[in-house]
Design an enzyme around this catalytic site. Sequence first.
Site, PDB file in Angstrom:
ATOM      1  N   SER A 142      40.727  50.945  36.555  1.00 15.93           N
ATOM      2  CA  SER A 142      39.827  50.168  37.538  1.00 15.93           C
ATOM      3  C   SER A 142      38.516  49.989  36.784  1.00 15.93           C
ATOM      4  O   SER A 142      39.406  49.424  35.226  1.00 15.93           O
ATOM      5  CB  SER A 142      39.718  50.681  38.686  1.00 15.93           C
ATOM      6  N   HIS A 143      37.838  49.461  36.742  1.00 16.49           N
ATOM      7  CA  HIS A 143      36.649  49.042  37.021  1.00 16.49           C
ATOM      8  C   HIS A 143      35.837  50.474  35.621  1.00 16.49           C
ATOM      9  O   HIS A 143      34.818  49.774  35.243  1.00 16.49           O
ATOM     10  CB  HIS A 143      35.658  48.655  37.700  1.00 16.49           C
ATOM     11  N   LYS A 153      47.577  56.513  38.749  1.00 14.40           N
ATOM     12  CA  LYS A 153      47.763  56.354  40.184  1.00 14.40           C
ATOM     13  C   LYS A 153      48.444  56.422  40.515  1.00 14.40           C
ATOM     14  O   LYS A 153      50.452  55.929  40.175  1.00 14.40           O
ATOM     15  CB  LYS A 153      47.401  56.066  41.033  1.00 14.40           C
ATOM     16  N   ASP A 181      42.847  43.725  39.819  1.00 21.91           N
ATOM     17  CA  ASP A 181      42.266  43.530  41.642  1.00 21.91           C
ATOM     18  C   ASP A 181      41.109  43.625  42.266  1.00 21.91           C
ATOM     19  O   ASP A 181      41.216  43.692  43.285  1.00 21.91           O
ATOM     20  CB  ASP A 181      43.377  45.208  42.199  1.00 21.91           C
ATOM     21  N   ARG A 182      40.175  43.266  41.161  1.00 22.77           N
ATOM     22  CA  ARG A 182      38.560  43.092  42.328  1.00 22.77           C
ATOM     23  C   ARG A 182      38.798  41.722  41.841  1.00 22.77           C
ATOM     24  O   ARG A 182      39.164  40.883  40.524  1.00 22.77           O
ATOM     25  CB  ARG A 182      37.924  43.861  41.605  1.00 22.77           C
ATOM     26  N   LYS A 202      44.956  45.477  46.666  1.00 23.43           N
ATOM     27  CA  LYS A 202      43.753  44.654  46.816  1.00 23.43           C
ATOM     28  C   LYS A 202      43.725  43.497  45.604  1.00 23.43           C
ATOM     29  O   LYS A 202      44.566  44.242  44.582  1.00 23.43           O
ATOM     30  CB  LYS A 202      42.128  44.923  46.979  1.00 23.43           C
TER      31      LYS A 202
END
Length: 544
Positions: free
Chosen positions: A113-114, A126, A282-283, A377
């Site tokens: 992710s980030h 994941k 996703d953010r 998300k």
Amino acid sequence: MNIRTVSTTPYPDQRPGTSGLRKKVKHFQQPHYLENFVQSLFDCLKDMAGKTLVLGGDGRYYNPEAIQIILKIASANKVGRVLVGHKGLFSTPAVSCIIRRCKAFGGIILSASHNPAGPDGDFGIKYNISNGGPAPESVTNAIYTQSKQINRYLVLEAEDIPLDTLGIFTLGEMRVEVINPITDYAELMEELFDFDRIATLFDTGVFHMCFDAMHAITGPYAKDILEQRLGADPNTVLNGEPLPDFGGGHPDPNLAHAKSLVTKMYRANAPSFGAASDGDGDRNMILGKRFFVTPSDSLAILAANAHHIPGYRLGLAGIARSMPTSQAADRIAEALGIECFETPTGWKFFGNLLDAGKATLCGEESFGTGSDHLREKDGLWAVLFWLNILAVRRQSVKTIVQEHWSHCGRNFYSRHDYEDLPADLSQQLMEDLRKQLPKLKGKRLGQREVTLADDFSYTDPIDHSITTGQGIRLCFKDSARIIYRLSGTGTQGATLRVYLEAFEPNPDRHNQETQVALADLIQIADHLAQIQQRTGRAQPSVIT
Ligand code: VG1
Ligand code: CO
């Protein structure tokens, strides 16, 4: 066809966290490390033979190598078909979309992710189940258990698949389809939002936007959707080229890390609308001209304006938010006469509510918003939702938010992160807080009275599974809250998150600076947990 059985020994640390298994790249590159985890996953998915799997990642360093390894293990484990994104790329929401559209058995997402990338950065893996959402804890716990007893993995000996070429290939008896990772996702967005109306907004020539892809996965998606399909200016997307090290940056869309966007949005001739997404797409961060929308407010405002959006015109079944997310969502849910659910942190806890049709919109304070259109998300989805609202209302972002506050009141909100703390120190801090809980109820702290002090636990309303130890929360009589949690996504030391929230009904006080409005809570939070004294840190590492 040559399937090799390779003997291996377990690694003790393959327990997935808030969102999959995340470690330093070098950790993943240890002999058999990735192989062990992937084989443990296949060992737990008994019905996988002959079925379809979706595979892709956010393009970070080690993504291409990991994909080739996973493909060969998948083939040896009798997976029928794998849909891989072109060049091995897929945003997290796009994987969720494809799993659902193609009725795949599941999907593997390679992302941290980030978290920063590159040879010295982080990597992650994941698994998502057939509803398109992150595997629930029952599955991740089973994978972890298997990873502790694994003694062999299966792998096909074969040439690599040319991921740069769209088309159909075979790997042993398994079919590999290298597909465009954008098309299905973009089509779904066209079904949900009024693209013509948004295009008209761009046509006015007075509305300009800027989207910061932070050299991560959303660059190609944003160019396709915003610039090509919607006709935004050709320079709308900043940092649009995905790079293996994300350009050396930290692709976390917040005021601290999305620097180029924030600079642009705060200067005199700023665009009308600014947005950014994270490493795996996703953010989202939403900005107006010199104006920042907190993710918690954004969730509430999307709910309040959902009737303007084609995909949500029929109304919302309910809203779900993670426990630390502000109660702005609860207020709008009450106004709309719908239910608001409070879940532990992490998108996996929304899956059952979405599948059961109990929630339509979901959100987390950590810049995550989404809906029942898929099971993750979704950064660009949130940006398009805002664009659609702006295209209908033709007001500024700031006006829309301020009007919302004047109707519902404002939930001042901030998160203070203390990163890279010694693990034992942070655990002791939490433990000592836990011990104080029984005496806190009914007590006055500063001007505020504590009405609830507990360690949050959650019973899933659908499958009745119980998840405990999800964060220490202090709720005050005036709706203010202080929450303490340890992060479950870091790869170095421990991160303490302190979440602060205060409700202000009076519009005359809505324009205070957030940290000023929360000043007494910040002090109480520090005093109670002795953060400065224990950590030796005068300030948090990051304030969002
Ligand atoms: C963080 C966020 C959480 C989010 C998770 C995964 O977890 O707080 O809200 O769901 O990251 O997001 P933690 O345990 O570090 O607080 V992402 O965009 O990394 O997939
Ligand atoms: Co992410």
